[in-house]
Scaffold this active site. Structure first.
Site, PDB file in Angstrom:
ATOM      1  N   GLU A 130      42.178 114.843  93.063  1.00 46.29           N
ATOM      2  CA  GLU A 130      41.720 113.542  92.832  1.00 46.29           C
ATOM      3  C   GLU A 130      40.111 113.928  92.502  1.00 46.29           C
ATOM      4  O   GLU A 130      39.436 114.126  93.237  1.00 46.29           O
ATOM      5  CB  GLU A 130      41.609 112.356  93.807  1.00 46.29           C
ATOM      6  CG  GLU A 130      42.992 112.103  94.068  1.00 46.29           C
ATOM      7  CD  GLU A 130      43.849 111.546  92.955  1.00 46.29           C
ATOM      8  OE1 GLU A 130      43.246 111.248  91.952  1.00 46.29           O
ATOM      9  OE2 GLU A 130      45.245 111.381  92.865  1.00 46.29           O
ATOM     10  N   CYS A 160      33.861 107.767  92.272  1.00 44.85           N
ATOM     11  CA  CYS A 160      34.518 108.863  90.952  1.00 44.85           C
ATOM     12  C   CYS A 160      34.842 107.990  89.702  1.00 44.85           C
ATOM     13  O   CYS A 160      35.030 108.852  88.613  1.00 44.85           O
ATOM     14  CB  CYS A 160      35.625 109.498  91.472  1.00 44.85           C
ATOM     15  SG  CYS A 160      37.066 108.691  92.267  1.00 44.85           S
TER      16      CYS A 160
END
Length: 533
Positions: free
Chosen positions: A226, A260
């Site tokens: 991720e 993110c």
């Protein structure tokens, strides 16, 4: 609710020579098969749920210490979020883990009891980031426990208080032979990467993610990465500009923009760019009536290195700061900042900001916006689109991203039951909800051939008999309903199957209804003829 005053142990690095034993214990525990027991998994998940409740004050104090994260965000996006994730796994685990019977089989194989068993991958390594140091470590752990894996957890050394609080919580409440925390920096991570894992889950930068992937490839270890990316937001002239500004502002102030999925830049129609900027300023004032620096809700940048990285982007930009711009290194404070730019070569467009700053790039058309976004980063982790339905559909069709959000800022990645993951160089794999269970699960196909069937399996044994193969093919091979040009052809066979009701909508029930109509029509016609006679 403010974080309580809680004493958190000083950061303690796990000795390098202790790491092999920690990993060996986790592997031995998995080899004992006790983690395959569904009730054992449920007990561990229930213990984790109550541990989060009991250690809440400690975890929130750690978040305040590491990130100056306020109690509201600490509860909402970290502790309470993981508790809900735990409950979802607990409430659905039996369904997730249930063996699936395979039904789409040729009739000749229907007696072989094909099924897919959900089996744990084994012992996994979870490497967490600093931005959501509780959620992004414990959410993967929930999936690993649910799947029946053992796990070694490596929290970020950049959030040392959170690392120590989680270590105490996990190792005091969960099965210590199955779950352990290793603390440290690069040397400790390198030592962990020398161990053999059945899967590695990493959340962090693309730079470190590529190192993890290369090392894992040496032992053919699967990874879930991720990562992040330069995420675009699109704002067309048909968008609700006030709403777009408010929601995008939220996306850059939550956790001080250290998210993110948050937007790196906004591609806004040039005809409404000035209006959009004014709405940004209004949203800023609404959220921070006394200024962002005075707000107890705004987090700080994690450390001086990242502060200076973000500061450098603002120092070197050729663009115009149209909102914000204040910085204070002594507090690691950076004001939410928007920069109007006109070049893709500007530092604001070249690097992922991972902070409360973003650029605004006016465009002439949606064509230009899509061209720029695909040029800046073809596979970002997220994209956000504000416009009418045809515009947002086009954006989804013409740009790839890990996830996408229409009329909001990365909310697609905020719900614990919804799969979340990247694509291309923004990540591999997905987790959360059922996807978390699947992430740590091996889907094992099993067939069971009855002993009495051997007389019907002569076709597979040597010496081969072509007549038997032809017979099998007549039973098992399906006929295409298309020609060599790819055009669907509805020949006599199609209409035969249609009237029989097989392979059409409604199946047998549909066929019965059609035949009832035919029969009723026949008798009605006969009745009317009799009446006329």
């Amino acid at each position: 609710m403010a974080a309580s005053k809680v004493e958190i142990a000083p950061f303690e690095v796990t000795p390098l020579d202790a790491i092999p034993a920690v990993c060996s214990t986790a592997r031995a525990t998995f080899a004992s098969h006790k983690t395959k027991n569904l009730q054992w998994r449920l007990v561990q998940l229930r213990k984790l749920y109550w541990a989060l409740d009991d250690f809440k004050a400690s975890l929130m104090a750690a978040l305040q210490q590491d990130l100056r994260k306020g109690g509201y965000e600490s509860d909402f996006t970290e502790v309470d979020w993981v508790k809900n994730d735990c409950l979802h796994m607990i409430n659905n685990l039996e369904t997730f883990a249930k063996t699936e019977k395979l039904k789409d089989l040729p009739v000749t194989y229907s007696m072989m009891n094909f099924r897919v068993k959900k089996e744990p991958l084994g012992t996994v390594l979870i490497i967490g980031p600093y931005n959501f140091p509780i959620q992004l470590v414990l959410a993967p752990l929930v999936g690993a426990i649910g799947a029946g894996c053992t796990a070694v957890i490596k929290p970020s050394e950049l959030t040392p208080a959170c690392a120590m609080a989680m270590k105490e919580m996990i190792e005091s409440r969960l099965d210590r032979d199955a779950f352990a925390v290793v603390n440290g920096g690069v040397p400790e991570t390198n030592a962990l990467m020398e161990e053999k894992w059945d899967k590695i889950m990493f959340t962090g930068s693309a730079q470190v993610g590529s190192i993890i992937a290369r090392k894992a490839a040496e032992t053919l270890t699967p990874v879930c990465l991720e990562l992040g990316g330069r995420n675009p937001a699109f704002v067309t002239k048909k968008a609700n500009l006030a709403l777009a500004a408010r929601r995008l502002m939220w996306g850059k102030v939550l956790n001080a923009g250290q998210v993110c999925m948050s937007h790196n830049y906004v591609l806004v129609d040039k005809d409404v760019a000035d209006t959009f900027i004014e709405f940004l300023k209004i949203a800023y004032k609404d959220m921070f009536p006394n200024g962002a620096k005075a707000s107890p809700d705004l987090s700080r940048i994690v450390n001086a290195r990242h502060f200076n990285r973000i500061k450098k982007m603002l120092d070197e930009t050729k663009g115009k700061i149209v909102m914000g711009g204040e910085m204070d290194e002594s507090e690691l404070y950076i004001e939410p900042t928007a920069v109007l730019v006109d070049s893709l070569d500007d530092p604001m467009m070249q690097e992922e900001s991972f902070g409360p700053i973003f650029s605004i790039y006016p465009v002439d058309t949606l064509d230009q916006a899509l061209s720029i976004a695909n040029n800046v980063h073809r596979t970002p982790l997220a994209l956000m689109a504000f416009g009418d339905k045809s515009e947002t559909n086009r954006i989804l069709d013409e740009m790839t991203s890990g996830g996408a959000c229409i009329n909001d800022s990365y909310f697609h990645g905020a719900v614990h039951t919804v799969p979340f993951g990247g694509v291309g160089d923004s990540g591999w794999g997905a987790y959360r909800g059922k996807a978390s269970f699947d992430n740590f699960t091996h889907f094992r196909t099993v067939s069971e051939t009855p002993t009495w069937m051997d007389r019907f399996l002569r076709v597979r044994y040597m010496p081969y008999d072509w007549s038997e193969l032809r017979l099998l093919q007549r039973w098992t091979n399906k006929k295409p309903n298309f020609d060599r040009q790819g055009t669907v052809a509805k020949g006599s066979e199609y209409w035969m199957w249609y009237f029989l009701g097989l392979g059409t909508k409604g199946g047998v029930k549909g066929a019965l209804m059609r035949w009832l109509v035919v029969v009723a029509g026949y008798y009605l016609s006969a009745y009317m003829k009799a009446r006329r006679a």
